[in-house]
Structures are given as C-alpha cells and as structure tokens.
Design an enzyme around this catalytic site. Structure first.
Site, PDB file in Angstrom:
ATOM      1  N   LEU A  47      11.193  42.783  50.067  1.00  0.00           N
ATOM      2  CA  LEU A  47      11.935  41.579  50.438  1.00  0.00           C
ATOM      3  C   LEU A  47      11.174  41.018  51.617  1.00  0.00           C
ATOM      4  CD1 LEU A  47      15.629  42.872  50.324  1.00  0.00           C
ATOM      5  CD2 LEU A  47      14.563  41.244  48.762  1.00  0.00           C
ATOM      6  N   ASP A  48      10.861  39.730  51.595  1.00  0.00           N
ATOM      7  CA  ASP A  48      10.091  39.172  52.708  1.00  0.00           C
ATOM      8  C   ASP A  48      10.916  39.175  53.991  1.00  0.00           C
ATOM      9  OD1 ASP A  48      11.646  36.767  52.768  1.00  0.00           O
ATOM     10  OD2 ASP A  48      10.348  35.836  51.299  1.00  0.00           O
ATOM     11  N   GLU A  49      10.272  38.887  55.081  1.00  0.00           N
ATOM     12  CA  GLU A  49      10.901  38.964  56.398  1.00  0.00           C
ATOM     13  C   GLU A  49      12.161  38.106  56.492  1.00  0.00           C
ATOM     14  OE1 GLU A  49       9.436  38.605  61.058  1.00  0.00           O
ATOM     15  OE2 GLU A  49       8.166  37.832  59.459  1.00  0.00           O
TER      16      GLU A  49
END
Length: 191
Positions: A47-49
């Site tokens: 999951l991206d930041e």
C-alpha cells in the site's frame, strides 16, 4: 504439520511505507515502528504511503506468492472527489485505460459499487478537506490484479480522483483492526 512461519495482519495507517528499510536520506515511517516483527518478515503486496488499510505480512515466500496471485480478490474503498455517478461506476467495472510503466493498459473487468455507509474500522482517518471544497463520495472496487496505483488511476480515468484509499479485504480476510494495530495469525488461508 505445524507452520514454522509467522503471519500478520496489520491496519497500515496513512503515512507509513509498506517496508522495513528505507535507504534514502529523508526519514520515512516504516512498518517496524509499529511492531517487533521477526527477521525475514515481508509485506505481501504494498500500500503506498498515502494509502491505508489491510496489509498482510509473512515470513513465508510461498504464502506471499499465493496471496499476490490473480485468484485472490483485493477490495478497496476509495473516497473520491465529487459525487460519483452510476455511469462512472459502470465504466470502472468494465475496465478503463490507465498508464502503467509508460504504456497504456486497460484494466480487467472488476466489481464496483457506490458505498453509502462505511464500516467502523475505517474510523475518521485524516481530514481530507472541509465541505467548502466540494462534496466527496465513496466507491468499493474489488480487483484480482494490482498495477502500480491502479485504483487511484481508475477513479481518475472516470473523472473522480481518489482522495483517500483504504484496502478493506484480501481474499476472505477483512479489515477489523484499528489504524496501527497488528495481529499475529496462524495462517491467511488453508494451503
């Protein structure tokens, strides 16, 4: 036979990277700050930041491959800019053209619907903006593929950019933890 590997579910909060090491100069929040994971633990998918929600971690590479396969559904809730239309939802369901690694790619057909009531585990989250900047709405998108920032690109392609993104389900496992909570589990699925 006992599984000698460790498996974890985590509600990844906004602002954390889905990794344990970050070698660039700027400090980033990493998963190891949330829990003392055993050596060799890896995130299954990422999951991206800016994204939140259910993240699975394991010390078992075979389990990681199985979960990342295109047979396991991943469901996301996306808060989008504006009041999403049923027409836009139908476009998402049929597949939309997005950019991926410098080429145009048409996403596979998927499940999608408008959400009117959010589960409690999502919580308030971070404040996106106030009502002065216009309305927002929520859509559920269930995929079996996972291109880089795919859900964000899909909602933008139909005219409703994603403001907040939360993965709420991987296969039969649903998000039930509060942001930042970690749970060790026996296994994700029966092998």
């Amino acid at each position: 036979m006992t599984d000698s590997h460790s498996h974890f579910m985590i509600h990844k909060p906004h602002g954390y990277l889905s990794q344990f090491i970050y070698e660039k100069k700027r400090h980033k929040k990493l998963l190891g700050e949330l829990y003392a994971f055993p050596e060799g633990t890896m995130a299954i998918g990422r999951l991206d930041e800016d994204s939140e929600g259910l993240l699975l971690l394991t010390t078992d590479g075979m389990m990681s491959e199985m979960v990342r396969s295109q047979t396991v559904e991943k469901e996301y809730y996306a808060q989008v800019d504006g009041i999403i239309t049923q027409e836009a939802v139908e476009q998402v369901k049929q597949g939309v053209e997005i950019g991926f690694k410098g080429i145009r790619y048409t996403t596979k057909p998927c499940e999608a619907h408008i959400i009117t009531e959010l589960p409690e585990c999502i919580g308030e989250g971070r404040r996106i903006r106030d009502e002065r900047h216009g309305p927002t709405s929520w859509i559920s998108i269930t995929l079996t593929e996972g291109k880089f920032r795919q859900v964000r690109k899909m909602t933008a392609a139909v005219g409703f950019p994603t403001l907040r993104l939360i993965r709420i389900r991987v296969g039969t496992l649903s998000l039930q933890l509060k942001a930042g909570e970690v749970a060790e589990v026996e296994s994700f699925f029966n092998k």
